[in-house]
Design a protein around this motif. Structure first.
Motif, PDB file in Angstrom:
ATOM      1  N   ARG A  22       0.836  -1.213   0.000  1.00 11.47           N
ATOM      2  CA  ARG A  22       0.000   0.000   0.000  1.00 11.47           C
ATOM      3  C   ARG A  22       0.864   1.254   0.000  1.00 11.47           C
ATOM      4  O   ARG A  22       0.565   2.225  -0.705  1.00 11.47           O
ATOM      5  N   HIS A  23       1.946   1.236   0.755  1.00  9.72           N
ATOM      6  CA  HIS A  23       2.856   2.388   0.803  1.00  9.72           C
ATOM      7  C   HIS A  23       3.450   2.658  -0.580  1.00  9.72           C
ATOM      8  O   HIS A  23       3.475   3.802  -1.034  1.00  9.72           O
ATOM      9  N   HIS A  24       3.913   1.626  -1.256  1.00 10.04           N
ATOM     10  CA  HIS A  24       4.513   1.822  -2.573  1.00 10.04           C
ATOM     11  C   HIS A  24       3.478   2.249  -3.603  1.00 10.04           C
ATOM     12  O   HIS A  24       3.779   3.036  -4.497  1.00 10.04           O
ATOM     13  N   THR A  25       2.271   1.764  -3.456  1.00 11.37           N
ATOM     14  CA  THR A  25       1.207   2.191  -4.371  1.00 11.37           C
ATOM     15  C   THR A  25       0.938   3.676  -4.218  1.00 11.37           C
ATOM     16  O   THR A  25       0.825   4.401  -5.207  1.00 11.37           O
ATOM     17  N   ARG A  26       0.869   4.147  -2.968  1.00 16.02           N
ATOM     18  CA  ARG A  26       0.651   5.580  -2.732  1.00 16.02           C
ATOM     19  C   ARG A  26       1.835   6.406  -3.222  1.00 16.02           C
ATOM     20  O   ARG A  26       1.661   7.488  -3.773  1.00 16.02           O
ATOM     21  N   SER A  27       3.050   5.906  -3.043  1.00 16.41           N
ATOM     22  CA  SER A  27       4.220   6.688  -3.452  1.00 16.41           C
ATOM     23  C   SER A  27       4.349   6.752  -4.972  1.00 16.41           C
ATOM     24  O   SER A  27       4.888   7.716  -5.501  1.00 16.41           O
ATOM     25  N   ALA A  29       1.705   6.723  -7.033  1.00 11.10           N
ATOM     26  CA  ALA A  29       0.557   7.455  -7.575  1.00 11.10           C
ATOM     27  C   ALA A  29       0.889   8.943  -7.604  1.00 11.10           C
ATOM     28  O   ALA A  29       1.075   9.583  -6.585  1.00 11.10           O
ATOM     29  N   SER A  30       0.991   9.465  -8.812  1.00 15.02           N
ATOM     30  CA  SER A  30       1.253  10.899  -8.955  1.00 15.02           C
ATOM     31  C   SER A  30       0.283  11.461  -9.978  1.00 15.02           C
ATOM     32  O   SER A  30      -0.177  10.751 -10.862  1.00 15.02           O
TER      33      SER A  30
END
Length: 154
Positions: A22-27, A29-30
């Protein structure tokens, strides 16, 4: 009546892996759509490692669930097959993204067996994929592994 204490977390490592994804998905997402970068290949490599690690877990759950609950076991077996299909597509996408060939050639030519006993990173994903595929093909047929189409033919 004494207050209830929450049960101990039975699967802390799975929860940590999910939180990491989840952390990598948020990071990643731009708002700007950027062209593929070398880091995207690294993310696909790590994602492929997670997917291949999930394969034996899902297989074990399907095998232990099947005798007492056959329908649930079949659903888990189907999920296992679909997970393999997703793993295969991630592997293909990894090889289709542009690579920083100079950096990968330097990694391949540099001999550091203490750091990467399995070989250069570009080969690691292939070795992992071949190993997972070999294990998977012991229990499934080529027909089972073929992607299922759900679209209506016109």
């Amino acid at each position: 009546m004494p207050p209830r204490t929450p049960p101990p977390d039975a699967h802390p490592y799975l929860r940590a892996a999910s939180a990491g994804i989840r952390h990598h998905t948020r990071s990643l997402a731009s708002p700007d759509v950027a062209p593929p970068r070398r880091e995207d290949r690294l993310h696909l490599d790590v994602l492929h490692a997670h997917l291949t690690a999930l394969l034996p877990l899902l297989d074990h759950l399907a095998e232990t669930t099947r005798p007492p609950y056959p329908t649930a076991g079949r659903h888990l077996a189907t999920a296992h097959t679909r997970l393999w299909q997703a793993t295969s597509e991630v592997h293909s996408a990894f090889h289709l993204l542009p690579a920083d060939t100079a950096a990968e050639e330097a990694e391949a030519s540099a001999c550091h067996p203490e750091r990467l006993p399995e070989g250069p990173p570009v080969l690691t994903i292939c070795q992992r994929h071949l190993t997972a595929g070999h294990v998977l093909r012991r229990k499934t047929t080529p027909t089972d592994l073929r992607p299922h189409t759900t679209a209506c033919a016109r």
